[in-house]
Enzyme design. Structure first.
Site, PDB file in Angstrom:
ATOM      1  N   HIS A 192       0.715  53.399   5.452  1.00 15.85           N
ATOM      2  CA  HIS A 192       1.528  54.592   5.675  1.00 15.85           C
ATOM      3  C   HIS A 192       1.096  55.647   4.671  1.00 15.85           C
ATOM      4  O   HIS A 192       1.052  55.384   3.481  1.00 15.85           O
ATOM      5  CB  HIS A 192       3.015  54.275   5.503  1.00 15.85           C
ATOM      6  CG  HIS A 192       3.871  55.409   5.983  1.00 15.85           C
ATOM      7  ND1 HIS A 192       4.136  56.504   5.217  1.00 15.85           N
ATOM      8  CD2 HIS A 192       4.456  55.632   7.171  1.00 15.85           C
ATOM      9  CE1 HIS A 192       4.889  57.347   5.902  1.00 15.85           C
ATOM     10  NE2 HIS A 192       5.109  56.837   7.093  1.00 15.85           N
ATOM     11  N   LEU A 227      10.564  50.996  12.040  1.00 13.99           N
ATOM     12  CA  LEU A 227       9.405  51.800  11.656  1.00 13.99           C
ATOM     13  C   LEU A 227       9.433  52.117  10.162  1.00 13.99           C
ATOM     14  O   LEU A 227      10.448  52.541   9.630  1.00 13.99           O
ATOM     15  CB  LEU A 227       9.430  53.099  12.475  1.00 13.99           C
ATOM     16  CG  LEU A 227       8.098  53.830  12.540  1.00 13.99           C
ATOM     17  CD1 LEU A 227       7.061  52.963  13.250  1.00 13.99           C
ATOM     18  CD2 LEU A 227       8.292  55.143  13.236  1.00 13.99           C
ATOM     19  N   ASP A 228       8.301  51.947   9.480  1.00 11.10           N
ATOM     20  CA  ASP A 228       8.149  52.291   8.060  1.00 11.10           C
ATOM     21  C   ASP A 228       9.107  51.523   7.155  1.00 11.10           C
ATOM     22  O   ASP A 228       9.387  51.954   6.039  1.00 11.10           O
ATOM     23  CB  ASP A 228       8.355  53.801   7.819  1.00 11.10           C
ATOM     24  CG  ASP A 228       7.402  54.644   8.631  1.00 11.10           C
ATOM     25  OD1 ASP A 228       6.363  54.108   9.041  1.00 11.10           O
ATOM     26  OD2 ASP A 228       7.687  55.821   8.836  1.00 11.10           O
ATOM     27  N   GLU A 229       9.604  50.391   7.611  1.00 10.49           N
ATOM     28  CA  GLU A 229      10.586  49.670   6.799  1.00 10.49           C
ATOM     29  C   GLU A 229      10.165  48.247   6.494  1.00 10.49           C
ATOM     30  O   GLU A 229      10.935  47.478   5.943  1.00 10.49           O
ATOM     31  CB  GLU A 229      11.947  49.656   7.507  1.00 10.49           C
ATOM     32  CG  GLU A 229      12.685  50.967   7.463  1.00 10.49           C
ATOM     33  CD  GLU A 229      13.143  51.342   6.057  1.00 10.49           C
ATOM     34  OE1 GLU A 229      13.364  50.442   5.222  1.00 10.49           O
ATOM     35  OE2 GLU A 229      13.253  52.550   5.797  1.00 10.49           O
TER      36      GLU A 229
END
Lengths: 284, 284, 284, 284
Positions: A192, A227-229
């Site tokens: 990311h 998402l993104d976690e």
């Protein structure tokens, strides 16, 4: 370098785990070349990773499994043992940006990464020539709003065909379906382009520039449905200043992205990462 | 070290600003010892800071003001000139934690910070002895839900009495009233124990530990009415791992906090910071 | 926090060490809260450190010694066990510069360092007031070319009187006699204001400025008879540029020096360092 | 992005330089997009670099030369002006190791480096295929004790034929003849696999491992006749520990080497470096 076996264990913490495991190894004359332990009292869990000289053990992974299983049961272990001579099968996924792909391919090509690069999947044609120079098959699977389902079912087929152990999203700009994330849980690695949890979502460098931050970063994490976690494998930052334009941030960010992704992937390939409750233990 | 004048300017960008200012200085034989410029095309604004050998100019700040004003008007400048011999008057505000206060007081005491520490205000008594050892007045103003208005009106009085140029929130655990933030806009400096914009709000180390991040950070920023959203002066991070407990994160975080706050404050004291539209230009 | 025992071992590497030690502990129901291992094949040596929950063992260090000795003999171990409730007795030595002393005293005062600060020895009077504020005895022992022998024999007496476990040279600008270095081998910690082995000797910042380096550093090491050549505990660097004067380098250097010294000392106080053939293993 | 002119000046420091230069530019309506200044009082020298919007000036570099020459004479300037549209002609020199070459070629290929890669010269054949994929001519010039003179006279011919502006020693393991260093003074860039001045010479990682350092680094510098002593363009370090083998140091070192070389080269290509008395001013 001589081959090793990597024994990776996590289980509820209690007295005697190290003694039991190391005595088991010593009884078979196993020579430990690297040993890592971590106890997390906040969750009552224990984590360990042993790297054992391959030639010191009288048997291979299969026999090890049989011999070790009673101990594993007794301590309710999640565990596995891997032979360093069996490199993981990796599929790279990318879009148009080349920096992460070029970096990983060069590391692989110069034998720095112990992996088997089995294929590259992209929703664009841009990187085909670079990939094919390395004699790696390149699959172009365009993704649009209309064909999404079909496209990802083809992606899933390729995962299966290639018997992929790991999927690396090397700046792949599409969101994988939740079912795929689930199925390959703990095996899909994303980079990311932000120091998560800051600036989650798209255009983080643009956000960073507007906010006037003095550092920008990148985060390598396992992909989950959130998402993104997902659990974080590695992060790093680079210093920036008011004189850097958004373009500069993007350029500087690429350097952090590729180095963070390479480090995160390396940890995974060497079985150095254990995930527990959305957090990683990384025996770096 | 010889004294200098610091000329700090921001204005709409156009041709001829540097020529005009530097010719003005050259005409008076002003010797530039440090010159910094920044043009931000995204907002069409220009920033500059000159440090001029004090003895080279035939006049002081007052006469400079009169002589320079026509140029400033022509170019619609926000500007000021300061004498390095006039240290800014600083008030520290703190609660119970000593690390930032001890660090700043030591830097001041060993003449590293060019500032005039005029007072310390705290909602607790804990740091009185340490502060008074440095011969700095210590004001204990307890803050509770009930007395908030009264307490901060006393704080405001002290700002005025001491003619404070800068207020440093050195881990002061109370939120200043919006009116005070407004009144001292660009003059109140806070250290946030997190790498903003991640983990804004309270208990960031606890959040960081739960999220399993690999870096923790701190942010020094000007205080605005939007909590944790003011212009950023400085940021830094420190590497952590799964083996660090929340207590370790707190301890490691203190080191980043104090060094980031000291750097940010130093920039401010040396007139190296220009704020424009919630972003800083820091001529470090 | 509950107390722990720290078991630190180094010995020739062979099969079965971990098994033997951990089984010994498990037999007594010892709960390992932190375990670190390192094998160095280049010298055939093995290093380990266990931190064991104090309440989990049925005896203290003395009985442990008796019970463990047979194993230690069998494996030719250098080893010891320490109770975390017995903080090491530390003597600080300094000259005129205050930054390292102030930093260490504050860390000690705020209970960050688990140590017993028993005395400060200095060849100057400058830091007396600061030290005595902390209720620590301050011994002024001037050192000149003429009185060197006498002065250091007084220093040695103080080491003995105070039963010092560790001596920290916190920017003490005198060279200790070789006999003292020998006698307190592995127990005298120095901060060298340079990134060793660069710029060994005096005035490293001056040298660094002349050479135009882009980073300056500091090195924390054990003192040996070979000046600036002892085993390295910790190092760090800070970025500098052409715009930094020698004075700036000195100021920036101070920040690295104090943080590197504090880290190195912390490792030593927590029994995290093992020295073998002029190199350290630091279980950080 | 619009093209710019880069005006780079160094001269004895005195009052009025900035005024003279910036007034000259303002008279021709020159729009300064980036301005950097540095005065070094220790040597009494002044350095400046202006980046001027190309379209804002009524003439190109040739006419600029004529118009500016009187000012340059008056102030005894070393100076030049370059058009950002004229990328420098770069020759890479390498041996067998690919990491720096692959990194630079990728940066060039993805248009991150504003350079014209005209040729690669190597004393080995190993990297031919990689280089030729980028459509860059590859010259294999073996170097042995016997043919040294002949080989480097061929190298020199190639420098001339290709009209090289810059030569980058991207892990080229041969020492260039002094005459060549002299002739291309300030135009040959080397990456030294060490944090100079530590561990100058060969096998620095081996030395670093034996010394037990906690950081390893790399230095990008201009090549002079004094081996490893030229002006430093850029340096960086990476953290290592006792658990890193010499092989690990080599691997980690490669990452620092390539990033430091890429940064140093970038500064050079953008005319951001001025050398004065074996030190650089880098307007980064």
């Amino acid at each position: 370098m001589e081959h090793t076996y990597r024994l990776v264990i996590s289980c509820p913490d209690r007295v005697g785990i190290v003694a039991k495991v190391s005595s088991f190894l010593a009884n078979y004359n196993g020579w430990i070349v690297e040993a890592s332990h971590h106890a997390d009292p906040s969750v009552g869990w224990f984590f360990m990773r042993y790297e054992i000289r391959g030639s010191s053990l009288p048997f291979g992974p299969d026999a090890f499994h049989i011999a070790f299983e009673p101990i594993a049961k007794e301590f309710e272990m999640n565990w596995n043992i891997r032979d360093s001579r069996d490199p993981k099968r990796v599929i790279l996924m990318c879009s148009k940006e080349s920096h992460c792909v070029a970096d990983l391919l060069h590391r692989w090509h110069s034998k720095e990464l112990n992996a088997n690069m089995v294929a590259v999947i992209s929703n664009h044609e841009d990187l085909r020539r670079m990939v094919e120079w390395h004699d790696i098959p390149y699959h172009h699977i365009p993704v649009s709003r209309e064909n999404k389902e079909e496209a990802f079912s083809r992606v899933e087929e390729l995962f299966t065909e290639y018997q992929a152990d790991v999927i690396v999203l090397a700046r792949y700009m599409q969101i994988l379906p939740g079912s795929l994330c689930e199925q390959y849980s703990g095996r899909i690695i994303n980079i990311h382009h932000s120091f998560l949890p800051s600036f989650a979502g798209a255009k983080p460098y643009h956000q960073a520039h507007q906010r006037g931050v003095k550092l920008i970063g990148a985060t390598c994490h396992y992909v989950t449905q959130d998402l993104d976690e997902g659990p974080i494998l590695e992060q790093d930052v680079i210093r920036v200043s008011h004189s850097d334009t958004t373009d500069d941030l993007v350029r500087l960010g690429k350097d952090v992205e590729k180095s963070v992704l390479a480090k995160g992937l390396r940890y995974h390939l060497e079985d150095r990462v254990i995930v527990h409750q959305n957090k990683t233990v990384v025996f770096g």
